[in-house]
Design an enzyme around this catalytic site. Structure first.
Site, short mmCIF file in Angstrom:
data_model
loop_
_atom_site.label_atom_id
_atom_site.label_comp_id
_atom_site.label_asym_id
_atom_site.label_seq_id
_atom_site.Cartn_x
_atom_site.Cartn_y
_atom_site.Cartn_z
N HIS A 105 1.47 4.91 -2.90
CA HIS A 105 1.81 6.33 -2.41
C HIS A 105 3.42 6.90 -2.98
CE1 HIS A 105 -1.82 7.17 0.06
NE2 HIS A 105 -2.04 5.82 -0.01
N HIS A 108 0.80 -1.18 -0.11
CA HIS A 108 0.03 -0.06 0.15
C HIS A 108 1.00 1.33 0.08
CE1 HIS A 108 -3.08 2.66 2.10
NE2 HIS A 108 -2.97 3.03 0.84
#
Length: 889
Positions: free
Chosen positions: A555, A550
């Site tokens: 990101h 994640h």
């Protein structure tokens, strides 16, 4: 009070106008008299071009903004309002040697004083009239000067009927601060699209100057009104001045390679001149990113923006206070189920202490206070229809291909599983699993036959964790490095065969691993042992998912592309227009994460097993990151769960046919790639056009060499010399920002909101036979299980966090959609995008059809949770579906 405001307004207005200079062709003398505006009025000819400006003012309910509104009214009266000047894309000033396009007469926004601002930051529409000059030609840009004392969000300017050109639209979508905040006037371009070499000569210099402005000079501390995009290392997640417990390595460089983040230029810490000081206050979520990268007014006002702030600054310390006073454990699963039905019970005096002063609506919503209970959570999907389905082996395995982290399982091609860790450093780290131990689960096949028939799979967390496991277990964490072997059954489902739990050798890493094996069991204490073994696997998977799959792989790796795009690709560039919707909110949510989520002693360290080594471990894993392998087909092939197949529309054939993430993902991937290819072909007629595009080449060079500086010499980077390389690279960026992030983010609460299904840490090792822990496991297996995984405080904090992260904001824009219908004036591009939207809708319909196909057993599973994470559309809130265009939470 009002009289004082008026007095302050008069003084501030005069100061502002003197500081700004000749903002609107007016001069204020010492006595405050206004002259020279009549000059502008005299310029207006007989013919005018009507325009419509849409903007959003700041919220006038805030006192400071009310004060600004009064001041702005006086600046209007004094002739220093909002001024626009058109810039010609076809003609230069024949009276000057300046090669830049001719600048038109000043025009003033009309009826600011008589147009009352809305109570909330909604849109306001203003008329404006420009004097028309037949020698002016096509207006390709405009200057704007804000003579007010407060900023506003400029959405668009539309010219209704430009002679010879008709309607001309400017899609602005930018905050415009008072003129004194800028060294140069703000400029906006019409929604035309030009490659650098095709830019009209009168606009060329404007285009180049605007990019220079956005790059800045790399010096000084950035302020909220700055529009500077620049790079820095991760030297802001530690707090050396806060003591040794808050010291962390700086990420970025040869020792700890990492993608770069947006530079803020904050002062350095006293204790470490290489570390950047941290914000001590979170008022207004005031972390610097270029202003247009901040949360929009709707999202900031939503539950999301302030809930994250409240969680960090109030609920985390509040929970620590509660559990210092009333330490406890969950004793049975029923107590966890009560969290969704009635909230968490705490003593009255503790509840009052915790909630005193939390009167704002955002806190009431977040706490959901009810008497002496608080933090009542919505029921996670994984237990909504079947409270015990999560415990089954089938659901445990299904979530590896249809859960919140379905991107790690790989096909086993060699037996026993082997390690890639250096044996000179780590000794023998190969698996101890033998064929004899698993043969009963192979449905009559030998291991070699099962491998040949593509029946054996593995979820392997061993090599990624073992080098850090001794450090991690020196904290309160007690975790293992795990390997889970699975068999693909005839009905398309997976069943676990064995779990291997490994620890570093107590005499030193060079002695290899100490491993034990655990096998499926349905009865007695062996069943409880097996449930614990699966929990240790889930702990590994949850921690690796959050920090690597994640955070790092979506990101962090995307932020350098965001920065490079704004620094090197003009808003006029077709690739800028293609990619920018997929960058919305990313820099801000990343900056916020560094402040309160991934920072030293932040929310992720507090709730995940890696503890203070979390970010350091993510740097270790980044060493293996490969941009091209982020493409879904390449990833599936690398993991061995697919093979090349030229006859397939996706170019691959899945070896687990009912693999929901991969099946849905390949359709989304192909749809994105088709759109990118169609769009790029509108602007690049051959490979030479790509090679000769100076902005494109600068963008790609900077993204590699500055944004991913620690990876710049890797041979796998596309050279950006061909159409195929451009299409693949842009598709990967869009895939990461949209579908990949959606797949690993919005299922966090649906699957992990019930902590026993996806615990994020373990507090003690597997009990040994004869120990008191083993006896407790025999007599009270639920209590022993719950004492092994997250504590009460860690449960509540972790559930609060992932509930927020799993929500969609009210202003979300989903794949196949655009926030503006007039993002480009190119009708062919608009038509191609409309086709893309139709194809995305078609994918959605097919996903929903698959989810009701009873022959596809992995689509729902024992917990009856349909795989919806790659359904493109969604509504606001906690839906477990929806692919936003960007990494926006």
């Amino acid at each position: 009070m009002f009289g004082k405001i008026i007095g302050d307004a008069l003084k501030t207005t005069g100061d502002a106008l003197r500081t700004t200079g000749d903002v609107a062709g007016s001069v204020v003398n010492a006595g405050g008299n206004v002259i020279d505006r009549a000059t502008d009025i005299g310029w207006i000819g007989n013919r005018k071009i009507k325009g419509k400006v849409i903007l959003m003012r700041s919220n006038v309910l805030d006192f400071n903004e009310f004060h600004s509104t009064v001041l702005d009214g006086f600046t209007e009266l004094l002739g220093s309002g909002i001024v626009l000047q058109l810039v010609s894309a076809t003609h230069v000033d024949r009276h000057s040697n300046d090669p830049r396009g001719k600048v038109g007469r000043r025009a003033y926004l009309e009826r600011w004083l008589t147009s009352l601002p809305p109570l909330f930051a909604g849109e306001s529409v203003f008329q404006i009239n420009f004097e028309w000059d037949e020698e002016f030609g096509y207006p390709g840009a405009f200057y704007i000067r804000n003579g007010h004392t407060s900023e506003f969000f400029l959405k668009s300017l539309t010219l209704e009927d430009v002679p010879g050109y008709g309607k001309v639209h400017f899609d602005c979508n930018s905050w415009v601060y008072p003129q004194r905040r800028y060294n140069k006037d703000r400029i906006f371009f019409a929604n035309k699209t030009y490659l650098p070499s095709e830019t009209p000569d009168p606009l060329r210099k404007y285009r180049e100057e605007e990019l220079v402005n956005l790059r800045g000079n790399g010096k000084g501390e950035r302020q909220e009104w700055d529009r500077i995009y620049d790079y820095d290392v991760y030297n802001d997640i530690a707090d050396p001045d806060g003591g040794d417990k808050l010291v962390r390595p700086i990420l970025g460089g040869s020792d700890y390679p990492y993608p770069r983040r947006g530079r803020t230029g904050r002062p350095r810490t006293r204790r470490d001149p290489n570390s950047e000081s941290r914000l001590k206050s979170m008022i207004g979520l005031n972390i610097y990113v270029p202003r247009d990268e901040n949360f929009g007014h709707l999202k900031m006002g939503d539950f999301l923006g302030y809930a994250l702030k409240a969680l960090s600054s109030n609920i985390k310390p509040g929970l620590q206070t509660i559990f210092d006073l009333t330490p406890g454990e969950f004793d049975k699963f029923k107590e966890l189920h009560n969290l969704y039905e009635g909230g968490f019970p705490i003593p009255p005096n503790v509840f009052k202490t915790f909630t005193d002063g939390l009167t704002a609506p955002m806190f009431k919503e977040l706490l959901r206070t009810d008497g002496e209970r608080f933090l009542r959570f919505p029921v996670p999907q994984v237990i909504k229809d079947n409270k015990s389905g999560w415990r089954t082996d089938e659901e445990f395995a299904r979530e590896m291909i249809a859960g919140v982290n379905p991107i790690l399982i790989r096909r086993l091609q060699h037996f026993p599983p082997s390690s890639k860790l250096d044996p000179k450093v780590y000794g023998n780290q190969n698996s101890i699993i033998t064929e004899e131990q698993i043969k009963d689960g192979l449905e009559g096949l030998t291991v070699n036959e099962a491998i040949k028939e593509n029946k054996l799979y593995i979820l392997d967390h061993h090599d990624a964790l073992m080098p850090y496991l001794k450090k991690i277990n020196s904290t309160s964490t007690k975790s293992y490095a795990t390997r889970t072997l699975l068999f693909l059954k005839a009905d398309g489902t997976l069943k676990p065969l064995v779990i291997e739990l490994s620890l570093p050798h107590p005499q030193g890493d060079e002695h290899g691993a100490i491993s034990k094996l655990y096998f499926p069991a349905e009865n007695g204490v062996e069943s409880s042992i097996w449930q614990l073994a699966k929990a240790y696997v889930a702990v590994n998977d949850a921690g690796y998912h959050q920090l690597i799959c994640h955070w790092l792989h979506t990101h962090a790796v995307l932020e350098p592309f965001v920065i490079a795009t704004h620094r090197q690709l003009s808003v006029l560039h077709p690739i800028h227009k293609l990619l920018v919707p997929h960058y919305k909110d990313t820099m801000f949510i990343n900056a916020f994460a560094r402040q309160t989520l991934i920072n030293a002693d932040g929310l992720l360290e507090s709730t995940h097993f890696q503890s203070k080594y979390a970010m350091e471990l993510s740097s270790y894993v980044y060493k293996e990151w490969n941009f091209l392998e982020q493409a879904l087909p390449a990833d599936l092939i690398k993991r061995g769960v697919a093979i090349h197949d030229s006859s397939s529309s996706h170019g691959v054939k899945l070896l687990i046919e009912d693999y929901p993430f991969a099946v849905d993902g390949l359709e989304i991937w192909s749809t994105i790639k088709n759109w990118v290819a169609a769009y790029c072909s509108l602007y690049y007629k051959d490979d030479n056009a790509i090679q000769n595009d100076i902005e494109l080449q600068s963008w790609w060079k900077e993204a590699r060499e500055k944004g991913h500086a620690d990876k710049k010499d890797e041979p796998w980077w596309p050279k950006m010399h061909t159409m195929a390389e451009l299409v693949e690279s842009c598709t990967i960026i869009i895939w990461i920002a949209s579908a990949l992030h959606a797949a690993v983010n919005f299922g966090q609460y649906p699957y992990g909101g019930f902590i026993p299904n996806r615990p994020t840490l373990s507090r003690r090792f597997m009990p040994e036979v004869g120990s008191k822990e083993y006896k407790e496991l025999e007599s009270n297996p639920e209590k022993a299980f719950l004492k092994t995984i997250n504590s009460q405080m860690q449960c509540l904090l972790g559930m609060s966090l992932i509930e927020i992260l799993s929500r969609h904001a009210s202003d979300e824009v989903y794949l196949g959609q655009r926030a503006s219908l007039e993002w480009t004036a190119d009708k062919d591009a608009i038509n191609a995008f409309e086709k893309f939207g139709e194809e995305v809708h078609g994918v959605e319909q097919r996903i929903m059809e698959r989810n009701v196909n009873i022959n596809l057993k992995n689509r729902t599973g024992p917990a009856n949770v349909p795989y919806t994470l790659l359904i493109p559309s969604s509504t606001e809130g906690l839906t477990g579906r929806g692919i936003p265009n960007s990494i926006s939470i």
